[in-house]
Scaffold this active site. Structure first.
Site, PDB file in Angstrom:
ATOM      1  N   CYS A  14      31.377   9.051 -13.047  1.00 51.55           N
ATOM      2  CA  CYS A  14      32.541   9.782 -13.516  1.00 51.55           C
ATOM      3  C   CYS A  14      32.234  11.280 -13.537  1.00 51.55           C
ATOM      4  O   CYS A  14      31.164  11.666 -14.005  1.00 51.55           O
ATOM      5  CB  CYS A  14      32.897   9.280 -14.913  1.00 51.55           C
ATOM      6  SG  CYS A  14      34.282  10.110 -15.676  1.00 51.55           S
ATOM      7  N   PRO A  15      33.092  12.098 -12.999  1.00 51.32           N
ATOM      8  CA  PRO A  15      34.448  11.869 -12.491  1.00 51.32           C
ATOM      9  C   PRO A  15      34.536  11.796 -10.972  1.00 51.32           C
ATOM     10  O   PRO A  15      35.628  11.910 -10.405  1.00 51.32           O
ATOM     11  CB  PRO A  15      35.194  13.094 -13.009  1.00 51.32           C
ATOM     12  CG  PRO A  15      34.189  14.200 -12.855  1.00 51.32           C
ATOM     13  CD  PRO A  15      32.859  13.541 -13.208  1.00 51.32           C
TER      14      PRO A  15
END
Length: 81
Positions: A14-15
């Site tokens: 993430c991200p």
């Protein structure tokens, strides 16, 4: 479900999977489907949230051949088109 474009985001945390989705969603025509294959657990929340924020349709999820989660996004037409 067949996808017009499949993004291999295995190993990305993430991200990054959502960043890749944002970079490539316009590579398919409106109505086209982008599949994001990601093994980061956060993608299960991030991809649907990104769709809500950007106005695209989160179609759901299934699995790639190796069992990794695959998140399906249908590109919508820009507003007014």
């Amino acid at each position: 479900m067949n996808a017009d474009l499949e993004l291999d985001c295995r190993g990305m945390i993430c991200p990054r999977p959502v960043i890749e989705l944002a970079r490539h969603v316009e590579d398919v025509p409106p109505g086209g489907v982008v599949a994001v294959v990601a093994d980061d657990a956060a993608a299960a929340y991030d991809v649907p949230a990104w769709c809500r924020m950007r106005g695209h349709e989160y179609v759901g999820s299934d699995h790639a051949e190796d069992g990794v989660a695959r998140y399906l996004v249908r590109r919508t037409a820009p507003p007014g088109r």
